[in-house]
Design a protein around this motif. Structure first.
Motif, PDB file in Angstrom:
ATOM      1  N   ARG A  82       0.961  -1.386  -0.132  1.00 29.73           N
ATOM      2  CA  ARG A  82       0.114  -0.131  -0.007  1.00 29.73           C
ATOM      3  C   ARG A  82       0.837   1.209  -0.020  1.00 29.73           C
ATOM      4  NH1 ARG A  82      -4.323   1.307   4.814  1.00 29.73           N
ATOM      5  NH2 ARG A  82      -5.150   3.356   3.919  1.00 29.73           N
ATOM      6  N   GLU A  83       2.005   1.373   0.932  1.00 32.28           N
ATOM      7  CA  GLU A  83       2.686   2.583   1.133  1.00 32.28           C
ATOM      8  C   GLU A  83       3.283   2.710  -0.374  1.00 32.28           C
ATOM      9  OE1 GLU A  83       4.957  -0.799   2.973  1.00 32.28           O
ATOM     10  OE2 GLU A  83       2.834  -0.254   3.116  1.00 32.28           O
ATOM     11  N   GLN A  84       3.401   1.792  -1.366  1.00 35.53           N
ATOM     12  CA  GLN A  84       4.305   2.186  -2.330  1.00 35.53           C
ATOM     13  C   GLN A  84       3.520   3.068  -3.427  1.00 35.53           C
ATOM     14  OE1 GLN A  84       4.882  -2.025  -3.923  1.00 35.53           O
ATOM     15  NE2 GLN A  84       6.894  -1.955  -2.911  1.00 35.53           N
ATOM     16  N   GLN A  85       2.266   3.574  -3.063  1.00 34.71           N
ATOM     17  CA  GLN A  85       1.654   4.440  -3.658  1.00 34.71           C
ATOM     18  C   GLN A  85       2.184   5.774  -3.981  1.00 34.71           C
ATOM     19  OE1 GLN A  85      -1.409   3.684  -5.822  1.00 34.71           O
ATOM     20  NE2 GLN A  85      -0.770   5.700  -6.793  1.00 34.71           N
ATOM     21  N   GLU A  86       2.855   6.070  -2.933  1.00 35.80           N
ATOM     22  CA  GLU A  86       3.640   7.188  -2.489  1.00 35.80           C
ATOM     23  C   GLU A  86       4.890   7.314  -3.801  1.00 35.80           C
ATOM     24  OE1 GLU A  86       4.725   7.825   1.223  1.00 35.80           O
ATOM     25  OE2 GLU A  86       2.729   7.764   2.293  1.00 35.80           O
ATOM     26  N   VAL A  87       5.300   6.080  -4.004  1.00 31.80           N
ATOM     27  CA  VAL A  87       6.300   6.037  -4.905  1.00 31.80           C
ATOM     28  C   VAL A  87       5.793   6.145  -6.546  1.00 31.80           C
ATOM     29  CG1 VAL A  87       8.487   4.598  -5.779  1.00 31.80           C
ATOM     30  CG2 VAL A  87       7.769   4.659  -3.468  1.00 31.80           C
ATOM     31  N   ILE A  88       4.769   5.491  -6.578  1.00 36.18           N
ATOM     32  CA  ILE A  88       3.926   5.626  -7.881  1.00 36.18           C
ATOM     33  C   ILE A  88       3.784   7.246  -8.246  1.00 36.18           C
ATOM     34  CG2 ILE A  88       1.984   4.934  -9.117  1.00 36.18           C
ATOM     35  CD1 ILE A  88       2.132   2.253  -7.746  1.00 36.18           C
ATOM     36  N   ASN A  89       2.903   7.818  -7.359  1.00 37.45           N
ATOM     37  CA  ASN A  89       2.416   8.992  -7.480  1.00 37.45           C
ATOM     38  C   ASN A  89       3.240  10.035  -8.643  1.00 37.45           C
ATOM     39  OD1 ASN A  89      -0.029   8.233  -6.459  1.00 37.45           O
ATOM     40  ND2 ASN A  89       0.554   9.436  -4.329  1.00 37.45           N
ATOM     41  N   PRO A  90       4.435  10.312  -8.238  1.00 36.39           N
ATOM     42  CA  PRO A  90       5.448  11.143  -9.057  1.00 36.39           C
ATOM     43  C   PRO A  90       5.471  10.618 -10.401  1.00 36.39           C
ATOM     44  CG  PRO A  90       6.407  10.923  -6.922  1.00 36.39           C
ATOM     45  CD  PRO A  90       5.341   9.826  -6.962  1.00 36.39           C
ATOM     46  N   TRP A  91       5.234   9.281 -10.764  1.00 33.88           N
ATOM     47  CA  TRP A  91       5.267   8.967 -12.232  1.00 33.88           C
ATOM     48  C   TRP A  91       4.142   9.514 -12.894  1.00 33.88           C
ATOM     49  CZ3 TRP A  91       9.144   6.567 -14.783  1.00 33.88           C
ATOM     50  CH2 TRP A  91      10.369   6.030 -14.090  1.00 33.88           C
ATOM     51  N   THR A 179      12.777   0.629 -12.348  1.00 34.46           N
ATOM     52  CA  THR A 179      12.367   0.271 -10.824  1.00 34.46           C
ATOM     53  C   THR A 179      12.442   1.626 -10.365  1.00 34.46           C
ATOM     54  OG1 THR A 179      13.239  -2.031 -11.090  1.00 34.46           O
ATOM     55  CG2 THR A 179      13.099  -1.237  -9.078  1.00 34.46           C
ATOM     56  N   GLY A 180      11.596   1.683  -9.322  1.00 35.12           N
ATOM     57  CA  GLY A 180      11.962   2.488  -8.030  1.00 35.12           C
ATOM     58  C   GLY A 180      11.251   3.931  -8.403  1.00 35.12           C
ATOM     59  N   ALA A 181      11.861   4.785  -7.537  1.00 37.58           N
ATOM     60  CA  ALA A 181      11.313   6.056  -7.570  1.00 37.58           C
ATOM     61  C   ALA A 181      11.610   6.996  -8.932  1.00 37.58           C
ATOM     62  CB  ALA A 181      11.924   6.975  -6.447  1.00 37.58           C
ATOM     63  N   PHE A 182      10.559   7.722  -9.152  1.00 34.17           N
ATOM     64  CA  PHE A 182      10.604   8.821 -10.520  1.00 34.17           C
ATOM     65  C   PHE A 182      11.965   9.571 -10.423  1.00 34.17           C
ATOM     66  CE2 PHE A 182      10.218  12.715 -12.550  1.00 34.17           C
ATOM     67  CZ  PHE A 182       9.807  12.289 -13.689  1.00 34.17           C
ATOM     68  N   THR A 183      12.691   9.643 -11.597  1.00 36.66           N
ATOM     69  CA  THR A 183      13.707  10.630 -11.586  1.00 36.66           C
ATOM     70  C   THR A 183      13.573  11.104 -13.214  1.00 36.66           C
ATOM     71  OG1 THR A 183      15.319   9.220 -12.785  1.00 36.66           O
ATOM     72  CG2 THR A 183      15.424   9.314 -10.014  1.00 36.66           C
ATOM     73  N   PRO A 184      13.776  12.167 -13.677  1.00 40.95           N
ATOM     74  CA  PRO A 184      13.756  12.784 -14.954  1.00 40.95           C
ATOM     75  C   PRO A 184      14.602  11.677 -16.094  1.00 40.95           C
ATOM     76  CG  PRO A 184      14.024  14.577 -13.469  1.00 40.95           C
ATOM     77  CD  PRO A 184      14.380  13.521 -12.439  1.00 40.95           C
ATOM     78  N   GLU A 185      15.775  11.248 -15.535  1.00 35.99           N
ATOM     79  CA  GLU A 185      16.583  10.366 -16.147  1.00 35.99           C
ATOM     80  C   GLU A 185      15.737   9.179 -16.716  1.00 35.99           C
ATOM     81  OE1 GLU A 185      18.939  13.410 -14.467  1.00 35.99           O
ATOM     82  OE2 GLU A 185      17.508  11.975 -13.246  1.00 35.99           O
ATOM     83  N   LYS A 186      14.929   8.576 -15.542  1.00 31.73           N
ATOM     84  CA  LYS A 186      14.421   7.360 -15.714  1.00 31.73           C
ATOM     85  C   LYS A 186      13.219   7.378 -17.011  1.00 31.73           C
ATOM     86  CE  LYS A 186      15.325   5.046 -11.248  1.00 31.73           C
ATOM     87  NZ  LYS A 186      14.595   4.622  -9.841  1.00 31.73           N
ATOM     88  N   PHE A 187      12.660   8.859 -16.671  1.00 33.80           N
ATOM     89  CA  PHE A 187      11.313   8.915 -17.282  1.00 33.80           C
ATOM     90  C   PHE A 187      11.882   9.150 -18.651  1.00 33.80           C
ATOM     91  CE2 PHE A 187       8.159  11.750 -19.180  1.00 33.80           C
ATOM     92  CZ  PHE A 187       7.289  10.890 -19.378  1.00 33.80           C
ATOM     93  N   THR A 188      12.795   9.973 -19.057  1.00 37.30           N
ATOM     94  CA  THR A 188      13.511  10.300 -20.300  1.00 37.30           C
ATOM     95  C   THR A 188      13.688   9.007 -21.147  1.00 37.30           C
ATOM     96  OG1 THR A 188      14.546  12.486 -19.806  1.00 37.30           O
ATOM     97  CG2 THR A 188      15.363  11.335 -21.751  1.00 37.30           C
ATOM     98  N   ALA A 189      14.366   7.944 -20.332  1.00 35.59           N
ATOM     99  CA  ALA A 189      14.811   6.644 -21.020  1.00 35.59           C
ATOM    100  C   ALA A 189      13.390   5.929 -21.414  1.00 35.59           C
ATOM    101  CB  ALA A 189      15.579   5.742 -19.942  1.00 35.59           C
ATOM    102  N   LEU A 190      12.388   5.749 -20.365  1.00 36.51           N
ATOM    103  CA  LEU A 190      11.280   4.939 -20.606  1.00 36.51           C
ATOM    104  C   LEU A 190      10.440   5.601 -21.805  1.00 36.51           C
ATOM    105  CD1 LEU A 190       8.854   3.569 -17.835  1.00 36.51           C
ATOM    106  CD2 LEU A 190       7.952   4.986 -19.653  1.00 36.51           C
ATOM    107  N   SER A 191      10.197   7.076 -21.566  1.00 36.82           N
ATOM    108  CA  SER A 191       9.516   7.807 -22.555  1.00 36.82           C
ATOM    109  C   SER A 191      10.119   7.299 -24.067  1.00 36.82           C
ATOM    110  CB  SER A 191       9.229   9.305 -22.435  1.00 36.82           C
ATOM    111  OG  SER A 191      10.359   9.667 -22.617  1.00 36.82           O
ATOM    112  N   GLY A 192      11.420   7.682 -24.130  1.00 35.28           N
ATOM    113  CA  GLY A 192      12.028   7.261 -25.355  1.00 35.28           C
ATOM    114  C   GLY A 192      11.715   6.266 -26.173  1.00 35.28           C
ATOM    115  N   VAL A 193      11.614   4.998 -25.200  1.00 41.63           N
ATOM    116  CA  VAL A 193      11.093   3.730 -25.620  1.00 41.63           C
ATOM    117  C   VAL A 193       9.752   3.709 -25.897  1.00 41.63           C
ATOM    118  CG1 VAL A 193      10.960   1.067 -25.016  1.00 41.63           C
ATOM    119  CG2 VAL A 193      12.614   2.546 -24.082  1.00 41.63           C
ATOM    120  N   VAL A 194       8.799   4.328 -25.546  1.00 38.55           N
ATOM    121  CA  VAL A 194       7.473   4.518 -25.689  1.00 38.55           C
ATOM    122  C   VAL A 194       7.389   5.117 -26.946  1.00 38.55           C
ATOM    123  CG1 VAL A 194       5.348   5.449 -25.056  1.00 38.55           C
ATOM    124  CG2 VAL A 194       6.534   4.157 -23.355  1.00 38.55           C
ATOM    125  N   LYS A 195       7.900   6.298 -27.110  1.00 39.62           N
ATOM    126  CA  LYS A 195       7.902   7.093 -28.568  1.00 39.62           C
ATOM    127  C   LYS A 195       8.246   6.287 -29.664  1.00 39.62           C
ATOM    128  CE  LYS A 195       7.827  11.499 -26.122  1.00 39.62           C
ATOM    129  NZ  LYS A 195       8.693  12.853 -25.794  1.00 39.62           N
TER     130      LYS A 195
END
Length: 201
Positions: A82-91, A179-195
């Motif tokens: 349940r407490e992992q929702q706090e880690v999800i929210n910034p994503w 895996t894990g908490a949001f960072t701009p670097e992680k999101f850039t890599a993930l969004s690049g794959v998606v796009k």
């Protein structure tokens, strides 16, 4: 495992009262059903194939995962506590923006919980539903009650102590992991794959 907002009652008399209440609530449309426990199964020869399992979203719709996950590509966010929702929210805001700007891309949250009784599933589902008011958010939050260890084995997840994000291709194979908490670097890599995988309308 996720802890329900309301702790399930014990005892035969109280259980009977709860069962009657459950029926009345379902008839009135005020709550969603308990859904089902579902054993995960391998969906193909590839070790990257996302396992088949049944879930229920917070609109009360039974979803066969991964086949009924709409979108191409798809991101699934897997959480175990349940407490992992706090880690999800910034994503969520960046993924929502990516969804708005990327044709046919969709993402989902998958709380993965141990197999529990019908009454416990009812309270967990509706406790979660009460905390998420928007229809879009409810539709993409799909709770899975399953053999968690087997699910983790089939998805190659070594620990339930963090969240996991998977990008799935059209064949519902895992092509990227984060895996894990949001960072701009992680999101850039993930969004690049998606796009790079996005299907044009």
């Amino acid at each position: 495992m996720f802890t329900p907002i309301f702790t399930p009652f014990r005892g035969s008399i109280v259980s009977a009262i709860c069962a009657i209440s459950l029926g009345l609530l379902l008839v009135s449309g005020g709550c969603i059903s308990p859904g089902n426990n579902s054993a995960p199964v391998a969906t193909g020869a590839s070790s990257n194939a996302f396992p088949g399992v049944e879930g229920i979203n917070l609109l009360g719709q039974i979803i066969q995962i991964p086949n009924q996950l709409m979108g191409q590509p798809v991101v699934v966010i897997i959480a175990f506590k349940r407490e992992q929702q706090e880690v999800i929210n910034p994503w969520l805001p960046p993924l929502e923006e990516l969804e708005r700007n990327t044709p046919r891309f969709r993402f989902y949250e998958l709380p993965v919980i141990y197999e529990v009784s019908m009454m416990e599933r009812f309270w967990i589902n509706n406790g979660m539903r009460s905390g998420i008011p928007g229809e879009t958010s409810r539709s993409r939050t799909i709770t899975v009650y399953t053999d968690r260890e087997k699910f983790m084995q089939l998805t190659g997840i070594s620990s339930a102590d963090n969240i996991h994000l998977f990008v799935l291709n059209a064949n519902k194979e895992i092509v990227y992991r984060e895996t894990g908490a949001f960072t701009p670097e992680k999101f850039t890599a993930l969004s690049g794959v998606v796009k790079g995988m996005a299907v044009q309308p």
